[in-house]
Write a protein that holds these residues in place. Structure first.
Motif, PDB file in Angstrom:
ATOM      1  N   THR A 814      35.782   9.773 108.279  1.00 57.50           N
ATOM      2  CA  THR A 814      37.076  10.375 108.647  1.00 57.50           C
ATOM      3  C   THR A 814      38.133   9.300 108.855  1.00 57.50           C
ATOM      4  O   THR A 814      39.280   9.429 108.397  1.00 57.50           O
ATOM      5  CB  THR A 814      36.905  11.200 109.934  1.00 57.50           C
ATOM      6  OG1 THR A 814      35.977  12.259 109.689  1.00 57.50           O
ATOM      7  CG2 THR A 814      38.236  11.787 110.374  1.00 57.50           C
ATOM      8  N   LYS A 815      37.750   8.228 109.543  1.00 58.92           N
ATOM      9  CA  LYS A 815      38.699   7.137 109.794  1.00 58.92           C
ATOM     10  C   LYS A 815      39.204   6.552 108.474  1.00 58.92           C
ATOM     11  O   LYS A 815      40.402   6.286 108.320  1.00 58.92           O
ATOM     12  CB  LYS A 815      38.018   6.061 110.643  1.00 58.92           C
ATOM     13  CG  LYS A 815      38.931   4.921 111.022  1.00 58.92           C
ATOM     14  CD  LYS A 815      38.204   3.915 111.923  1.00 58.92           C
ATOM     15  CE  LYS A 815      39.120   2.765 112.309  1.00 58.92           C
ATOM     16  NZ  LYS A 815      38.405   1.777 113.181  1.00 58.92           N
ATOM     17  N   LYS A 818      41.593   9.112 106.751  1.00 54.57           N
ATOM     18  CA  LYS A 818      42.881   9.226 107.439  1.00 54.57           C
ATOM     19  C   LYS A 818      43.756   7.992 107.183  1.00 54.57           C
ATOM     20  O   LYS A 818      44.978   8.105 107.007  1.00 54.57           O
ATOM     21  CB  LYS A 818      42.645   9.400 108.944  1.00 54.57           C
ATOM     22  CG  LYS A 818      42.059  10.748 109.337  1.00 54.57           C
ATOM     23  CD  LYS A 818      43.094  11.847 109.220  1.00 54.57           C
ATOM     24  CE  LYS A 818      42.541  13.180 109.714  1.00 54.57           C
ATOM     25  NZ  LYS A 818      43.544  14.260 109.660  1.00 54.57           N
ATOM     26  N   ASN A 819      43.128   6.806 107.166  1.00 55.50           N
ATOM     27  CA  ASN A 819      43.886   5.568 106.998  1.00 55.50           C
ATOM     28  C   ASN A 819      44.362   5.359 105.566  1.00 55.50           C
ATOM     29  O   ASN A 819      45.364   4.677 105.337  1.00 55.50           O
ATOM     30  CB  ASN A 819      43.046   4.366 107.443  1.00 55.50           C
ATOM     31  CG  ASN A 819      42.810   4.353 108.933  1.00 55.50           C
ATOM     32  OD1 ASN A 819      43.548   4.974 109.694  1.00 55.50           O
ATOM     33  ND2 ASN A 819      41.767   3.667 109.374  1.00 55.50           N
ATOM     34  N   PRO A 823      49.907  11.426 104.800  1.00 55.88           N
ATOM     35  CA  PRO A 823      49.807  12.606 105.696  1.00 55.88           C
ATOM     36  C   PRO A 823      49.972  13.925 104.953  1.00 55.88           C
ATOM     37  O   PRO A 823      49.355  14.921 105.318  1.00 55.88           O
ATOM     38  CB  PRO A 823      50.948  12.372 106.703  1.00 55.88           C
ATOM     39  CG  PRO A 823      51.169  10.887 106.687  1.00 55.88           C
ATOM     40  CD  PRO A 823      50.897  10.452 105.280  1.00 55.88           C
ATOM     41  N   CYS A 826      46.577  14.384 102.912  1.00 52.82           N
ATOM     42  CA  CYS A 826      45.301  14.228 103.634  1.00 52.82           C
ATOM     43  C   CYS A 826      44.682  15.594 103.919  1.00 52.82           C
ATOM     44  O   CYS A 826      45.362  16.501 104.409  1.00 52.82           O
ATOM     45  CB  CYS A 826      45.538  13.476 104.947  1.00 52.82           C
ATOM     46  SG  CYS A 826      43.996  13.107 105.820  1.00 52.82           S
ATOM     47  N   GLY A 848      39.970  11.412 114.742  1.00 53.53           N
ATOM     48  CA  GLY A 848      40.927  11.820 113.725  1.00 53.53           C
ATOM     49  C   GLY A 848      40.634  13.157 113.094  1.00 53.53           C
ATOM     50  O   GLY A 848      41.370  13.611 112.220  1.00 53.53           O
ATOM     51  N   ASP A 850      40.398  17.221 112.715  1.00 55.68           N
ATOM     52  CA  ASP A 850      41.395  18.223 113.101  1.00 55.68           C
ATOM     53  C   ASP A 850      40.809  19.413 113.834  1.00 55.68           C
ATOM     54  O   ASP A 850      41.522  20.094 114.577  1.00 55.68           O
ATOM     55  CB  ASP A 850      42.127  18.726 111.846  1.00 55.68           C
ATOM     56  CG  ASP A 850      42.798  17.579 111.107  1.00 55.68           C
ATOM     57  OD1 ASP A 850      42.333  17.242 110.003  1.00 55.68           O
ATOM     58  OD2 ASP A 850      43.763  17.016 111.653  1.00 55.68           O
TER      59      ASP A 850
END
Length: 875
Positions: A814-815, A818-819, A823, A826, A848, A850
């Motif tokens: 997930t990290k 997300k990185n 946005p 994603c 991160g 949801d």
């Protein structure tokens, strides 16, 4: 009428540009002459970019020879057209599988090759499906080829359809000797008869005997499961493990118990069920019955004095004392037996006794020997008779004058050899110096062991007493108490404390280990119930499985819920909800049981209740379900009445009251307060079997208090019980209410592109089937690395991310996503985990993610997170 001529060039251009498949013209040199938009889109290049490349530039190196052969055959005229599969490399470097149809256009004048016409169809998805299918087949073959157990599939007639290779090593048969035959003759006749009387459709775990090829029988622990439906050919899956050695050890253990006249027992103190080994039946001369024994059945074969004694010991055990005592048992025919009873208590997390395990040994022969010895011991001096500590007397010079038998045992030295020798040989010269120096207090502290003649030491608690004769100190008594057992108890106490410290880790492990397999059970049950064509009998069986799984999950959730609430880590959410809808849904849950019991369930809700209110609808529903469910459960005739109204209201919040009244048997006044205590069950004072954990009302009380309310039982002269609780909720403004109504009315029909990252195949299948049934498109991967790669190369709306995966876990994946993602593009990441303890959801959100879904996965929970996604993005 004149027919209009067709412009063939314009028609060709339209077909060329609008075709859904790739079309390209390639010169014999490999240069692109013309490419249509579909082919450009497929490869990610513009037509201008492609014109600067050759045919070989975008072809996978391994497939270039195949292209050359095709071109050669067409140019030489050995074939008019060629069709084959090959790999292209698109602009971003990804591999694209395509089906190619190639034909050659020649000059009308000299038949020279002019250009190749290529028709290209993207078959990547089909290739991926073929590879996945091949992978599954390889995995199944890998499992069956290397399984230590025998995996066996047969039809309902008993004919074998598949058998794993392990049968060769375990039973001596090759798979070819077994497959295609009815192998019932290999089972022991007694076991075969027992199996024939069982309903295999429910699945069974049983021990059977199977004949080896050389003729002897082996014991197997087997699981049976019928798969397939009645309309098609059903088959039986059997997995068997050789337990012959374990069975042998069990028989040896039983024989050892018989020889030692010792039996084992287990007492479930909550259900009052006692399980005996065979030797217990022999000692007590009890009949073996299918009905479980209770403590009262044991008391029936004991006299009143022994009953009082054992009850006293049981009380002591509950307070932490060991169960270890002997008593005389008189059988029905008047024979006397001396029995030795030992036991160890098991406590729950609240230090309440739940189970007692122990042994019972017939020590009649030993007691007879002891009685004879006792007659001799009573002839000795009172010191030897009554004192159990080692006592050594010595004079002012430190020379031993006498010693008791315990001292002899402790030192290993006979009294005759001790006399006139220095006591320092047993306690040390320095300690004797302290005594002779009149430093008695320090000497008592320093003497912590007595030496044995073999060099070993016994830990002791020492006491010094002066020997006074005619007011003169002529010597001392050393009283040494063996504290070896006390040391053991201290170690046991420290061990218990460490075990208690590990409680939270144990709860987390149990949550994960139980929920993971339950996910498959409950999830597949939901899917099965949604399968068309089920017979009523099949539906009934599935519903039984579903109810059992839900009951087990409810018990787990109660225990974990109570743990979270007790630790003060439970936080309530403040989301808008329709209170009338929540109350109505709760009543609908209990209505099937009410209809079954012919009860009238009535609901009265005041019109003054505002809509919506802000609070934790899930927790409110949990409290209502518990109280209304209890009302229906303990009411045999009449009905249940549910009232909801406003107690007080201001501009910011409203306090509501909830009243549940039943016409059941009522609750005695002295028991009303106990109902809200942990692990106390309503059934305890009724003639019904207890159900659940006894935590429902305790959890409800804690949740009501978190909602700034209180719960109590109303006094009434009418039959039945009235439960009332209050709760406070915040009020919303008109703008938020309109927004909520607008969102609830919006359509939820758009199909989503969803990725499932899950290493467990069963959980993966369950989740995929649930999502696909709702019309969404699904891809799935088996670990975090594959999840990251999938998101890099594809666009997904939602990712269901399992937290625990190999190579790269869900948090790390997930990290990375997300990185590395914008946005806007994603995906919405939903954590999927078997952990259900406090802090798990916060940990996922901090990583991160949801949203959060806990296993076992159910259709309702998946629909809830999808609804959250729709609401967030206003779909």
């Amino acid at each position: 009428m004149q027919v209009q001529k067709v412009d063939h060039h314009e028609l060709f251009e339209q077909i060329y540009n609008q075709a859904p498949i790739g079309i390209a013209l390639v010169a014999p040199t490999g240069q692109w002459m013309k490419v249509n938009p579909a082919f450009c889109c497929m490869l990610g290049y513009t037509s201008v970019e492609l014109m600067d490349l050759t045919y070989q530039d975008i072809t996978h190196p391994d497939d270039s020879p195949q292209d050359m052969i095709c071109c050669y055959e067409l140019c030489e005229g050995t074939s008019k057209e060629n069709q084959y599969e090959k790999r292209y490399i698109n602009k971003n470097g990804d591999i694209l599988w395509c089906s190619i149809h190639v034909s050659l256009v020649r000059s009308e004048f000299n038949d020279a090759p002019l250009y190749f016409i290529c028709h290209i169809v993207d078959i990547s998805y089909r290739k991926l499906s073929e590879q996945k299918l091949l992978h599954r087949e390889e995995v199944f073959k890998l499992i069956t080829d290397h399984a230590q157990e025998i995996i066996y599939i047969a039809d309902l007639e008993g004919v074998c359809r598949f058998c794993s290779p392990s049968v060769q090593q375990i039973l001596g048969y090759s798979p070819e000797e077994v497959i295609g035959r009815n192998n019932n003759a290999s089972f022991h006749p007694q076991d075969l008869e027992r199996i024939s009387q069982m309903d295999l459709t429910k699945g069974n775990l049983l021990n059977i005997r199977v004949r080896h090829k050389d003729g002897h029988y082996l014991w197997f622990e087997t699981t049976y499961k019928v798969f397939g439906d009645a309309e098609h050919e059903q088959q039986i899956l059997t997995i068997g493990r050789d337990i012959s050695e374990r069975k042998k050890q069990e028989d040896i253990s039983a024989e050892a118990e018989r020889i030692a006249l010792i039996g084992s027992w287990e007492w479930d103190m909550v259900k009052d069920h006692i399980t005996f080994s065979d030797q217990i039946f022999e000692i007590f001369e009890l009949e073996r019955t299918c009905k479980p024994y209770r403590i009262s059945d044991v008391f029936d074969v004991m006299n009143s004095e022994d009953i009082a004694s054992i009850q006293k010991h049981i009380t002591g055990v509950k307070q932490g004392e060991p169960l270890d005592f002997e008593y005389k048992h008189i059988s029905a025919d008047g024979n006397e037996k001396y029995l030795h009873l030992r036991g160890l208590i098991t406590l729950d997390e609240n230090r309440q006794p739940i189970q007692l395990n122990g042994t019972l040994q017939d020590i009649t022969e030993r007691k007879r020997i002891e009685f004879k010895l006792q007659e001799s011991v009573e002839r000795y001096t009172s010191l030897k008779k009554y004192n159990h500590d080692a006592i050594i007397s010595f004079n002012m010079d430190g020379n031993i004058m006498n010693a008791n038998p315990v001292a002899v045992k402790m030192t290993g030295c006979p009294v005759a050899e001790m006399i006139d020798t220095s006591i320092s040989r047993f306690i040390g010269a320095s300690n004797l110096g302290l005594i002779l120096g009149s430093n008695y207090a320090l000497a008592e502290k320093e003497i912590n062991a007595v030496r044995h003649t073999d060099g070993s030491e016994t830990e002791v608690l020492a006491t010094l007493a002066p020997i006074i004769v005619n007011q003169t100190n002529v010597g001392f008594y050393l009283i040494a108490k063996d504290i070896t057992e006390q040391k053991k108890l201290l170690v046991a106490k420290e061990t218990a404390e460490r075990m208690n410290k590990a409680k939270s880790e144990f709860l987390a492990m149990m949550s994960h280990e139980i929920r993971t397999p339950m996910n498959g059970v409950i999830g597949m049950t939901d899917l099965l119930l949604d399968t068309p064509g089920l017979s009523e009998e099949q539906k009934e069986y599935i519903e039984i499985i579903q109810k059992s799984g839900d009951s087990l999950l409810a018990i787990i959730n109660d225990i974990l819920d109570f743990s979270k609430i007790e630790s003060g880590k439970t936080d309530l959410v403040e989301d808008p909800f329709d209170l009338v809808e929540i109350v109505t849904e709760t009543v609908q849950i209990v209505k099937p049981l009410a209809r079954e019991k012919k009860l009238d369930v009535r609901m009265y809700i005041e019109d003054a209740i505002p809509t919506p209110v802000y609070g934790d609808a899930y927790r409110l529903k949990q409290v209502l379900t518990n109280i209304i469910g209890n009302a229906v459960k303990f009411t045999s005739e009449g009905g249940v009445e549910v009232k909801v109204g406003v107690k007080e209201q201001c501009s910011n919040n409203v306090q509501l009251y909830f009243q549940v009244k039943d016409s059941g048997i009522g609750i005695p006044a002295e028991r009303k307060q106990q109902l809200f205590e942990p692990f106390y069950q309503l059934d305890n004072f009724m003639t019904r079997k207890p159900q659940g954990t006894g935590l429902g009302l305790a959890i409800s009380k804690k949740l009501v208090e978190l909602m700034q309310g209180e719960i109590w039982i109303e006094e009434s002269d009418e039959p039945g019980t009235i439960f009332i609780f209050t709760a406070r909720f915040k009020l919303n403004n008109g703008e938020e209410s309109n927004r909520l109504d607008q969102q609830q009315k919006k359509s939820r029909t758009s199909a989503l592109r969803i990725l499932i990252a899950e290493d467990n195949e069963i959980n993966q299948l369950v989740l995929r089937r649930i999502v696909e049934k709702k019309g969404h498109f699904v891809d799935h991967v088996a670990d975090g690395v594959e999840a990251v790669e999938a998101v890099k190369h594809n666009s997904y709306d939602i990712v269901f991310m399992d937290v625990h995966m190999p190579r790269l876990n869900g948090f790390e994946a997930t990290k990375w996503i997300k990185n590395s993602s914008n946005p806007e593009s994603c995906p919405y990441i939903i954590a999927v985990t078997a952990n259900a303890l406090r802090g798990d959801m916060d940990k996922c959100l901090k990583a991160g993610m949801d949203a959060y879904v806990s296993k076992p996965i159910k259709i309702e929970s998946i629909m809830q997170v999808l609804e959250t996604y729709y609401t967030k993005y206003n779909l």
